[in-house]
Design a protein around this motif. Sequence first.
Motif, mmCIF file in Angstrom:
data_model
loop_
_atom_site.group_PDB
_atom_site.id
_atom_site.type_symbol
_atom_site.label_atom_id
_atom_site.label_comp_id
_atom_site.label_asym_id
_atom_site.label_seq_id
_atom_site.Cartn_x
_atom_site.Cartn_y
_atom_site.Cartn_z
ATOM 1 N N GLY A 242 0.801 -1.219 0.000
ATOM 2 C CA GLY A 242 0.000 0.000 0.000
ATOM 3 C C GLY A 242 0.834 1.270 0.000
ATOM 4 O O GLY A 242 2.071 1.247 -0.099
ATOM 5 N N LEU A 243 0.123 2.378 0.128
ATOM 6 C CA LEU A 243 0.711 3.716 0.100
ATOM 7 C C LEU A 243 1.858 3.837 1.090
ATOM 8 O O LEU A 243 1.728 3.407 2.238
ATOM 9 C CB LEU A 243 -0.365 4.751 0.455
ATOM 10 N N THR A 244 2.910 4.422 0.660
ATOM 11 C CA THR A 244 4.139 4.711 1.426
ATOM 12 C C THR A 244 5.090 3.512 1.543
ATOM 13 O O THR A 244 6.173 3.652 2.090
ATOM 14 C CB THR A 244 3.901 5.260 2.864
ATOM 15 N N GLU B 188 8.860 -7.597 6.259
ATOM 16 C CA GLU B 188 9.219 -7.588 7.679
ATOM 17 C C GLU B 188 8.031 -7.801 8.602
ATOM 18 O O GLU B 188 8.193 -8.254 9.737
ATOM 19 C CB GLU B 188 9.883 -6.236 8.029
ATOM 20 N N LYS B 189 6.806 -7.459 8.139
ATOM 21 C CA LYS B 189 5.692 -7.390 9.100
ATOM 22 C C LYS B 189 4.453 -8.215 8.766
ATOM 23 O O LYS B 189 3.529 -8.264 9.566
ATOM 24 C CB LYS B 189 5.255 -5.931 9.269
ATOM 25 N N ALA B 190 4.397 -8.812 7.578
ATOM 26 C CA ALA B 190 3.167 -9.552 7.218
ATOM 27 C C ALA B 190 3.241 -11.028 7.598
ATOM 28 O O ALA B 190 2.220 -11.703 7.678
ATOM 29 C CB ALA B 190 2.884 -9.421 5.722
ATOM 30 N N HIS C 132 -2.569 -5.058 -0.229
ATOM 31 C CA HIS C 132 -3.138 -4.301 0.887
ATOM 32 C C HIS C 132 -3.464 -2.874 0.468
ATOM 33 O O HIS C 132 -2.603 -2.185 -0.107
ATOM 34 C CB HIS C 132 -2.122 -4.285 2.036
ATOM 35 N N SER C 133 -4.687 -2.458 0.733
ATOM 36 C CA SER C 133 -5.095 -1.061 0.557
ATOM 37 C C SER C 133 -4.907 -0.612 -0.900
ATOM 38 O O SER C 133 -5.559 -1.171 -1.785
ATOM 39 C CB SER C 133 -4.337 -0.191 1.559
ATOM 40 N N MET C 134 -3.992 0.329 -1.200
ATOM 41 C CA MET C 134 -3.708 0.621 -2.612
ATOM 42 C C MET C 134 -3.312 -0.656 -3.346
ATOM 43 O O MET C 134 -3.682 -0.885 -4.502
ATOM 44 C CB MET C 134 -2.594 1.663 -2.720
HETATM 45 N N1 LIG Z 1 2.500 7.012 6.503
HETATM 46 C C1 LIG Z 1 1.154 7.443 6.688
HETATM 47 C C2 LIG Z 1 0.241 6.247 6.788
HETATM 48 C C3 LIG Z 1 0.116 5.562 5.459
HETATM 49 C C4 LIG Z 1 -0.404 4.183 5.618
HETATM 50 O O1 LIG Z 1 -1.171 3.857 6.500
HETATM 51 N N2 LIG Z 1 0.030 3.355 4.697
HETATM 52 C C5 LIG Z 1 -0.396 1.987 4.716
HETATM 53 C C6 LIG Z 1 -1.066 1.678 3.421
HETATM 54 S S1 LIG Z 1 -2.438 2.796 3.198
HETATM 55 C C7 LIG Z 1 -3.114 2.373 1.677
HETATM 56 O O2 LIG Z 1 -2.566 2.059 0.704
HETATM 57 C C8 LIG Z 1 0.810 1.103 4.943
HETATM 58 O O3 LIG Z 1 0.839 -0.035 4.549
HETATM 59 N N3 LIG Z 1 1.807 1.689 5.640
HETATM 60 C C9 LIG Z 1 3.052 0.997 5.862
HETATM 61 C C10 LIG Z 1 3.142 0.247 7.155
HETATM 62 O O4 LIG Z 1 4.195 -0.392 7.358
HETATM 63 O O5 LIG Z 1 2.201 0.251 7.966
HETATM 64 C C11 LIG Z 1 1.076 8.242 7.932
HETATM 65 O O6 LIG Z 1 2.140 8.546 8.408
HETATM 66 O O7 LIG Z 1 -0.030 8.548 8.388
#
Ligand SMILES: N[C@@H](CCC(=O)N[C@@H](CSC=O)C(=O)NCC(=O)O)C(=O)O
Length: 294
Positions: free
Chosen positions: A58-60, A68-70, A157-159
């Motif tokens: 997903g985003l970011t 590492e986390k799933a 996930h998400s995006m």
């Molecule tokens: N970095 C943002 C939060 C962005 C966020 O929640 N990203 C999700 C995916 S959202 C939809 O695509 C994500 O997977 N983040 C990475 C993680 O490791 O959790 C903020 O600072 O608010």
Amino acid sequence: MALKLTSTIAVCGGKLLKLSHPSSSTGTNMDINLYLPKQYYNSAESAKLIPSLLYLSGLTCSPQNASEKAFWQIQADKYGFAVIFPDTSPRGEGVATDPEGSWDFGIGAGFYVNATEQPYSAHYNMYDYVHKELPQVLAEEFGSKVDFFDNISITGHSMGGFGALSGYLKNINRYKSCSAFAPIVNPSTVPWGQKAFKGYLGEDKRIWAEYDPSDLVKTVTNVNGDKILIHVGTSDPFLEKHLKPHLIEDAAKGTSWEGKIEVNIEDGFDHSYYFISSFVPQHAEFHAKHLGLI
Ligand SMILES: N[C@@H](CCC(=O)N[C@@H](CSC=O)C(=O)NCC(=O)O)C(=O)O
């Protein structure tokens, strides 16, 4: 070889390979993490090919977040599939990003589409990258033991959940199964999706519909009666504004997908990798069945 190996990390019974390569789709170097399960190291070259699972983040995210986390690796060893973790966008010098400086568009937010709009069309070709170039590049190095074309499933996930649903429906004979964690199911109607589609694809909503899962279920026939598996948490802060999972169920009504999209709303779970990792075992079992592993 096009792929450069930057590190090899022992995880569970297999290895996580950190790879990078010059991409013709994005015109940049792209990072990939590839988990090769214990079966990869135990099987002979001539043994049956190991299936694969494509995980779209997903985003970011970079390839590291899910690696590492799933906790896919323990499931990959349990059933015997490889897991591909690509990046979420092109990166580097000359790659345009969000003029507003937000994290929901641009670098880390490629939305798995081929951009048609300047300046994004120069590098943001993530649809071609994940569905065409990536399997080719991986097969050149690992194709004698891993199947990246015929026995492959997709999730995200998400995006990346949007990317999985969209890529699955647009390539209906390609992926054996599709699942998603907290996906954006109808991007054309929610703020994250509208911003991305306008920025990457322009104003023509007919082009948006070519990627939108809630439009695709109306045009793509579910010939085999396949199911799509979705989980979303009730405490997800993005649920009401960006995810709206009921929209794909509504869109599927009266189509061959009606009753075939299983949306599980899970009490108390949020949008994080605590949520994702809690339901990865169920998704792994779902994909393992479709990949012929159980
Ligand atoms: N970095 C943002 C939060 C962005 C966020 O929640 N990203 C999700 C995916 S959202 C939809 O695509 C994500 O997977 N983040 C990475 C993680 O490791 O959790 C903020 O600072 O608010």
